[in-house]
Design a protein around this motif. Structure first.
Motif, mmCIF file in Angstrom:
data_model
loop_
_atom_site.group_PDB
_atom_site.id
_atom_site.type_symbol
_atom_site.label_atom_id
_atom_site.label_comp_id
_atom_site.label_asym_id
_atom_site.label_seq_id
_atom_site.Cartn_x
_atom_site.Cartn_y
_atom_site.Cartn_z
ATOM 1 N N VAL A 1 23.073 41.214 34.352
ATOM 2 C CA VAL A 1 23.703 42.226 35.213
ATOM 3 C C VAL A 1 24.482 41.570 36.341
ATOM 4 O O VAL A 1 25.621 41.944 36.627
ATOM 5 N N LEU A 2 23.883 40.555 36.959
ATOM 6 C CA LEU A 2 24.560 39.915 38.082
ATOM 7 C C LEU A 2 25.805 39.157 37.638
ATOM 8 O O LEU A 2 26.813 39.152 38.336
ATOM 9 N N LEU B 1 27.689 39.979 35.140
ATOM 10 C CA LEU B 1 28.730 40.978 34.891
ATOM 11 C C LEU B 1 29.354 41.404 36.205
ATOM 12 O O LEU B 1 30.562 41.577 36.316
ATOM 13 N N GLY B 2 28.503 41.577 37.206
ATOM 14 C CA GLY B 2 28.999 41.980 38.510
ATOM 15 C C GLY B 2 29.921 40.936 39.110
ATOM 16 O O GLY B 2 30.881 41.269 39.801
ATOM 17 N N ALA B 3 29.627 39.676 38.845
ATOM 18 C CA ALA B 3 30.427 38.600 39.421
ATOM 19 C C ALA B 3 31.868 38.632 38.920
ATOM 20 O O ALA B 3 32.766 38.097 39.571
ATOM 21 N N TRP B 4 32.108 39.232 37.760
ATOM 22 C CA TRP B 4 33.483 39.303 37.255
ATOM 23 C C TRP B 4 34.346 40.287 38.049
ATOM 24 O O TRP B 4 35.539 40.255 38.005
ATOM 25 N N THR B 5 33.679 41.199 38.702
ATOM 26 C CA THR B 5 34.460 42.266 39.333
ATOM 27 C C THR B 5 35.064 41.780 40.628
ATOM 28 O O THR B 5 34.612 40.801 41.212
ATOM 29 N N SER B 6 36.102 42.503 41.059
ATOM 30 C CA SER B 6 36.743 42.122 42.317
ATOM 31 C C SER B 6 35.929 42.671 43.470
ATOM 32 O O SER B 6 35.508 43.807 43.443
ATOM 33 N N ALA B 7 35.708 41.854 44.444
ATOM 34 C CA ALA B 7 34.974 42.329 45.615
ATOM 35 C C ALA B 7 35.973 42.952 46.579
ATOM 36 O O ALA B 7 36.644 42.276 47.341
ATOM 37 N N ALA B 8 36.121 44.270 46.492
ATOM 38 C CA ALA B 8 37.108 44.957 47.323
ATOM 39 C C ALA B 8 36.595 45.051 48.742
ATOM 40 O O ALA B 8 35.629 45.736 49.006
ATOM 41 N N GLU B 9 37.224 44.346 49.628
ATOM 42 C CA GLU B 9 36.776 44.350 51.017
ATOM 43 C C GLU B 9 37.142 45.673 51.689
ATOM 44 O O GLU B 9 36.396 46.205 52.470
ATOM 45 N N ASP C 1 37.013 48.758 51.253
ATOM 46 C CA ASP C 1 36.397 49.817 50.459
ATOM 47 C C ASP C 1 36.736 51.180 51.049
ATOM 48 O O ASP C 1 36.704 51.382 52.238
#
Lengths: 767, 163
Positions: free
Chosen positions: B13-14, B16-24, B26
């Protein structure tokens, strides 16, 4: 416009509440009316279609008065305000009493609510005394006379127009006075008037005299009586005096027609005694016996939906259709625009599916698991291969589910899963592959029971649902020796009809915990003794004894931990979209110096850990039972509140973001070349929240906290009873207070969240 | 066995999450997209459903210092603010205190120096969120429910003791 003539927001206060009450009471009345009519010819003769029409007529009058544009116009025109008062005092109350509401409402609420709440309440001496006093004709006349005179005095009238709360109080007074007054006149079954029928003639004439006096005062006054309308009238181009005379006419003529018409009808019935109905006898509550086992209310017996649900082929078709839809979403996530609000993967699962699923689960039961597209590959592949190996015992507890749900919440907040269509598509694909692999290696519904975090969330929601899969007649189950609902059986055509994949034995099954509503048991039972029947929501949570497959619920700390993650996860997830929390997280990220991901992960884990700490502290303060049981019981009691928070959160997204699917769908069609115009990115955002949404959210929270407090109360009662301790009210109260304070604290936090400005997720993602 | 299973699933799960963009940045609503100064640009307004009070107007695109945001109400009231740099890349934002509900026109000049075409968007601002006390009827609907439930429970328990 001067401040004193600003319109009040009374409409906002009353309209959603009146609409909700209308809907709920109509459902209860309709159910009770239908039940009574099934009881025989006598009941059918009493509860005719006219009674039902009168009930809906009463509500129509009330809705017209309080939840229609008339309410807004009433602040500008006295005549409109007077129409409101006539509807509230002279139209709605007699219609309600003509519908004979007492018995249908008692039968409509269901046996459980009737015996657990209404019977002790209505049989209390103080309540009976109060009801007897309120039903006296002197009280009825006094209240209508007082309400008519007092509320038409200039100071009281202006106060009501200036302050929305007083305006609501005025309407409530008018309606209650009307109900009490007309109760003696109509004398609906089983009410017995203590005065002779003929005494109602002077009663009505006296009421008409009061009405005439007030109307005449308004009609013959040479100046506008109410300063409010005198000030505001010219601004709207109306003559205040003319408006006042019109209002007086409306009050005088229809009022007299109703009062004197009623008196004339009673006189006629007195002059022709053969037309007089015999006086109704008082009916004790003992005439409300426990219903014999029946299919009543069984969802599977409804004409179209029930037939579809009973068919395993129809259920499989539904799952296959949803699987096809899921594959479309996955394809769009993999190949389409990575702008989340413009992608099906960025909108449909988060905005639409979650909202629709939670509404459906609370209303009908865990139908979201029943329609789960992940079951389609399993159902198809098991036609050729059926695994026999059981899931290892170590994996059967809920601890893995606890870890997965926490991981899911952390990933959602910290890694912004919603903003990446690619990640969403990969996760969905991963789910399909893992679910199919697990179910092809292990027997039954191993993935659903222990590993699926979404399934666990939906099963917990199902515990506060209004329906449950259960045996229709326990006696039939007691005679059954084959237990096909568990083991499955061969059908007449030789096909195998599997039993419950989650090892739930229907006669011993309590509630919806661990039930995926797959309805395999319905097809497996040779006696057609399994139904989707109505239950009292949350009742199963107060019963923490032994149940099939789950064991003794009070001893299952893993299930309790899951319940706490469910509740506090709901609060954390909702709080994560509010502006103040986001500001704090941004500031914390700067302080930590490790970016927003760590701050958000800490926020989620910390929030849930706080929930565990709070529950442990509350459980530690009580003395009844063991600490472990108190902790488990309190955790289960939190579930209704958790469900209410999830409901308020997801319905907010569903309502404000409903149009996003249209934009994402149009973008897909545009990409495929089927539509020429590309939708504007701006269209993908959320609509403003409608005015009714906040009241609905707060009412849901109120229901949730009521359910939580009730469940915990009965848990304490049950624990004390088992330990043979004194079951006085005060002893239970002392054991209940620490947990109740804890529940109210969570409710206060949830209510605070509802009032914060919402930062809509999924509306960013612009690159 | 269980420990390994936990670790495995958490890693999946983590990762998979790491692939996503961390939208600052928000939250908020995109109210305009287009091209300015040769690059894609957008305007975000936060909160997504603006109400009377402070709203945040963010410019995403080629950042220019000292961009001015002008908000004009339909009645003629005019408010100006200067954009400040944001933590997020390619973002500058300004905060406006809108005191009146109704239709507002938000105008941003991306770069006055090169005379770039200004961007103008319409924004409908709702009334301020009503005070919590005006929702007290709904907020505290559980109090009478709990009172009735408590009374019924007391009556029932008395009946049980007598029985």
């Amino acid at each position: 416009m001067p401040a004193e003539v600003l319109p009040s927001n009374g409409f906002l206060l009353s309209a959603p509440l009146v609409c909700a009450a209308a809907l709920l009471s109509s459902l209860v009345y309709g159910r009770g009316w239908r039940t009574l009519r099934r009881k025989g010819v006598a009941a059918r003769g009493r509860f005719t279609a006219f009674r039902m029409a009168a009930f809906f007529g009463g509500w129509s009058a009330l809705l017209l008065a309080l939840a229609s544009p008339l309410d807004a116009v009433a602040e500008r025109l006295l005549s409109a305000h007077m129409v409101q008062h006539i509807l509230l005092t002279m139209v709605a109350p007699p219609l309600f009493w003509l519908s004979l509401p007492a018995m249908p409402m008692l039968f409509g609420v269901g046996t459980a609510a009737r015996t657990a709440i209404l019977a002790p309440l209505l049989s209390a001496p103080v309540v009976r005394l109060m009801l007897r006093a309120l039903g006296h004709p002197l009280v009825g006349f006094s209240t209508i006379a007082l309400a008519t005179i007092a509320w038409h005095m200039p100071s009281a009238y202006t106060l009501a127009l200036r302050d929305p709360w007083w305006h609501q109080a005025e309407h409530a007074c008018m309606f209650v006075a009307g109900m009490l007054f007309w109760l003696c006149v109509i004398a609906p079954f089983p009410y017995a008037n203590r005065w002779p029928r003929i005494a109602m003639v002077p009663y009505l004439v006296a009421a008409d005299l009061v009405n005439t006096a007030v109307s005449a005062y308004l009609a013959f006054s040479s100046v506008p009586v109410y300063a409010w309308y005198a000030n505001i009238g010219p601004a709207y181009g109306t003559d205040p005096l003319l408006d006042q005379q019109l209002a007086a006419g409306l009050m005088w003529v229809p009022g007299s027609v109703l009062y004197l018409g009623g008196a004339i009808l009673i006189t006629i019935s007195y002059l022709f005694p053969h037309r007089v109905h015999p006086r109704a006898r008082r009916i004790p509550l003992t005439v409300l016996p426990k219903r014999p086992p029946s299919h009543e209310g069984d969802l599977l017996q409804t004409p179209l939906v029930g037939r579809a649900l009973r068919s395993s082929g129809a259920r499989l078709t539904l799952r296959c259709v949803l699987l096809a839809l899921v594959l479309c979403i996955v394809l769009d996530g993999l190949l389409g625009s990575q702008d989340a609000p413009m992608n099906l993967a960025g909108t449909v699962p988060w905005t639409h599916w979650r909202g629709v699923a939670i509404v459906a689960i609370l209303a009908v039961g865990n139908v979201a698991c029943m329609a789960c597209p992940l079951l389609a590959p399993r159902s198809l592949l098991r036609k050729w291969f059926t695994p026999t190996r059981a899931l290892p015992r170590a994996l059967r507890s809920k601890w893995i589910a606890v870890a997965l749900v926490v991981a899911w919440l952390v990933a959602y907040e910290a890694f912004d899963l919603w903003s990446s269509p690619l990640a969403i598509a990969m996760i969905v694909l991963g789910f399909i592959v893992v679910a199919t692999a697990v179910d092809m290696c292990f027997a039954g519904a191993s993935f659903c029971r222990s590993l699926c975090p979404i399934g666990q969330y939906q099963m917990l929601l199902g515990t506060v649902s209004a329906r449950s899969v259960r045996a229709i007649d326990a006696a039939v189950c007691a005679r059954c020796v084959t237990h096909d609902c568990l083991k499955g059986r061969r059908g007449q055509g030789g096909e195998f009809r599997p039993g419950c994949g989650l090892d739930l034995f229907i006669p011993k099954k309590i509630g919806n915990l661990d039930c995926t509503f797959c309805l395999d048991c319905v097809n497996a039972c040779p006696h057609q003794n399994v139904g989707v029947l109505p239950v009292l929501p949350c009742a199963e949570l107060a019963n923490a004894g032994w149940r099939s497959q789950v064991g003794t619920l009070a001893a299952r700390v893993d299930v309790a931990a899951l319940a706490l993650v469910f509740t506090f996860g709901a609060a954390v997830n909702a709080a994560g979209m509010t502006a103040p929390v986001l500001r704090v997280l941004e500031a914390s990220a700067g302080v930590i110096g490790a970016g927003g991901t760590l701050a958000q992960a800490c926020f989620v884990v910390g929030g849930i850990a706080c929930g565990f700490g709070l529950s442990s502290a509350a459980a530690g303060m009580s003395s009844v039972g063991s600490f472990r049981e108190r902790f488990a019981r309190l955790s289960f009691a939190f579930l209704p509140l958790g469900a209410a928070i999830w409901f308020a959160h997801f319905v907010f997204h569903l309502v404000t973001g409903f149009a996003t699917a249209e934009v994402a769908g149009l973008r897909v069609l545009h990409d495929l070349g089927w539509v020429s115009a590309s939708p504007d990115r701006v269209m993908s955002c959320c609509a403003p929240a409608p005015a009714w949404l906040m009241p609905v959210e707060l009412l849901t929270l109120s229901l949730g906290v009521s359910g939580a407090l009730g469940v915990y109360w009965w848990s304490i009662v049950e624990m004390r009873a088992r330990e043979a301790l004194a079951r006085s009210f005060s002893s239970v109260l002392y054991g209940w207070i620490p947990g109740a304070v804890c529940i109210l604290l969570v409710w206060a936090v949830a209510a605070w969240i509802m009032f914060q400005p919402m930062e809509m997720r999924g509306t960013f993602g612009f690159e | 066995m269980m420990h390994r299973a936990h670790t495995f699933f958490l890693c999946v799960v983590l990762s998979l999450g790491a692939w996503t963009s961390a939208a600052e940045a928000d939250g908020g609503a995109v109210v305009w997209t287009g091209e300015r100064l040769g690059a894609a640009a957008a305007i975000l307004v936060s909160p997504a459903s603006p109400r009377v009070g402070t709203i945040d107007v963010a410019w995403i695109g080629d950042p220019r210092a000292a961009m001015q945001v002008v908000a004009t109400h339909e009645s003629g009231v005019r408010i100006t603010a200067v954009c400040l740099a944001s933590d997020a890349a390619k973002e500058t934002h300004a905060q406006l205190l809108l005191s009146t509900a109704g239709a507002w026109r938000i105008e941003i000049q991306p770069n006055a120096a090169v005379n770039a075409a200004p961007v103008s968007v319409e924004l409908v601002v709702d009334e301020a969120m009503p005070n919590w006390s005006s929702f007290a009827l709904y907020l505290f609907a559980w109090v009478p429910l709990a009172a009735i439930g408590g009374f019924a429970a007391a009556r029932r328990m008395r009946g049980l003791r007598v029985g």
